[in-house]
Design an enzyme around this catalytic site. Structure first.
Site, PDB file in Angstrom:
ATOM      1  N   CYS A  73       0.865  -1.180   0.000  1.00 50.14           N
ATOM      2  CA  CYS A  73       0.000   0.000   0.000  1.00 50.14           C
ATOM      3  C   CYS A  73       0.900   1.228   0.000  1.00 50.14           C
ATOM      4  O   CYS A  73       1.698   1.421   0.923  1.00 50.14           O
ATOM      5  CB  CYS A  73      -0.894  -0.012   1.240  1.00 50.14           C
ATOM      6  SG  CYS A  73      -1.909   1.473   1.460  1.00 50.14           S
ATOM      7  N   CYS A 183      -0.164   3.473  -6.555  1.00 44.74           N
ATOM      8  CA  CYS A 183      -1.150   2.867  -5.656  1.00 44.74           C
ATOM      9  C   CYS A 183      -1.342   1.451  -6.164  1.00 44.74           C
ATOM     10  O   CYS A 183      -1.531   1.248  -7.374  1.00 44.74           O
ATOM     11  CB  CYS A 183      -2.473   3.640  -5.690  1.00 44.74           C
ATOM     12  SG  CYS A 183      -3.811   2.820  -4.770  1.00 44.74           S
TER      13      CYS A 183
END
Length: 264
Positions: A73, A183
């Site tokens: 992440c 991302c």
């Protein structure tokens, strides 16, 4: 030999893009994955809250006796990775530096774009890492807050998704030769992103790049799994609806998996 699993954490399903690559490159390694889809996206949240949530994911993985933790992440990496890395006595890897390094190698004109959540972009972490290693490269960063909800709701192929991606990326079209998908959810939108940016723009999947570093650390710390083990059992956990997570995961990983619900 160390048969303990590698722990992966993410705000939702995005980190599965990293897991997919790890299974391809290191099929003998066991995985424990926790996706916090109930509280996704992390990007718009305050730093303090992101840190708190990240530590909850880390502590859950520690109960699973993991030998390494991978921050799959970018937002959590930007906000909490350094703190967690300093506090634990097992290797902790983030996705930002591998992605930044790959972008430097890829660009031919010194024009790199970075797309990510509002927090990742606000942290300026990619520009800092890229220009620390290659000061002459120009970095254009763009927050794309609508991308994660598209992926988490499994709407990647919808006409709405195509319009959102097209409208969001318009400021970067024609201005860069390399685009970092900052991302881990974004590779699930890769076909649309590539179509919008054009075939000449190289897309960098920060999560996939991270797997190379995982392999290096496994060797360095001598914690490789059993190379001869053929049937490896992975475990996947989500804080939200396991059925939705399972549907997305099965498509991306190209195998049916069992997903367990967990409350943090």
């Amino acid at each position: 030999m160390d048969t303990r699993p590698i722990g992966f954490l993410d705000s939702g399903v995005g980190g599965l893009t990293v897991v997919c690559e790890l299974i391809r490159q290191l099929p003998h390694e066991k995985i424990v994955y926790i996706g916090d889809s109930a509280r996704a996206p992390y990007g718009p949240r305050p730093k303090k809250q992101i840190k708190e949530y990240t530590w909850e994911l880390v502590n859950f993985l520690l109960t699973q006796n993991v030998k390494m933790i991978v921050f799959a992440c970018n937002t959590a990496t930007a906000v909490a990775w350094e703190e967690v890395k300093a506090a634990l006595d097992i290797p902790v890897l983030g996705v930002v530096l591998p992605g930044a390094s790959a972008a430097i190698k890829s660009t031919t004109k010194g024009q790199v774009g970075v797309i990510g959540t509002p927090m990742t972009v606000a942290s300026d972490i990619y520009r800092k890492k890229i220009q620390l290693l290659a000061p002459s490269i120009q970095v254009r960063s763009l927050a794309c807050p609508k991308f994660v909800p598209i992926v988490e709701s499994n709407e990647m192929c919808s006409s709405i998704a195509k319009k959102i991606v097209y409208d969001s990326l318009a400021p970067l079209v024609g201005k860069i030769d390399t685009l970092v998908l900052g991302c881990t959810h974004y590779p699930l939108l890769r076909p649309i992103i590539q179509n919008v940016m054009g075939p000449s723009v190289k897309l960098i999947d920060s999560g996939a790049e991270c797997v190379r570093d995982i392999s290096v650390l496994l060797n360095y710390f001598d914690i490789n799994g059993n190379y001869h083990q053929k049937a490896v059992k992975h475990r996947f956990f989500t804080t939200a609806n396991p059925e939705i997570f399972q549907e997305i995961a099965s498509i991306w990983l190209k195998q049916k998996i069992n997903v367990e619900h967990v409350t943090l």
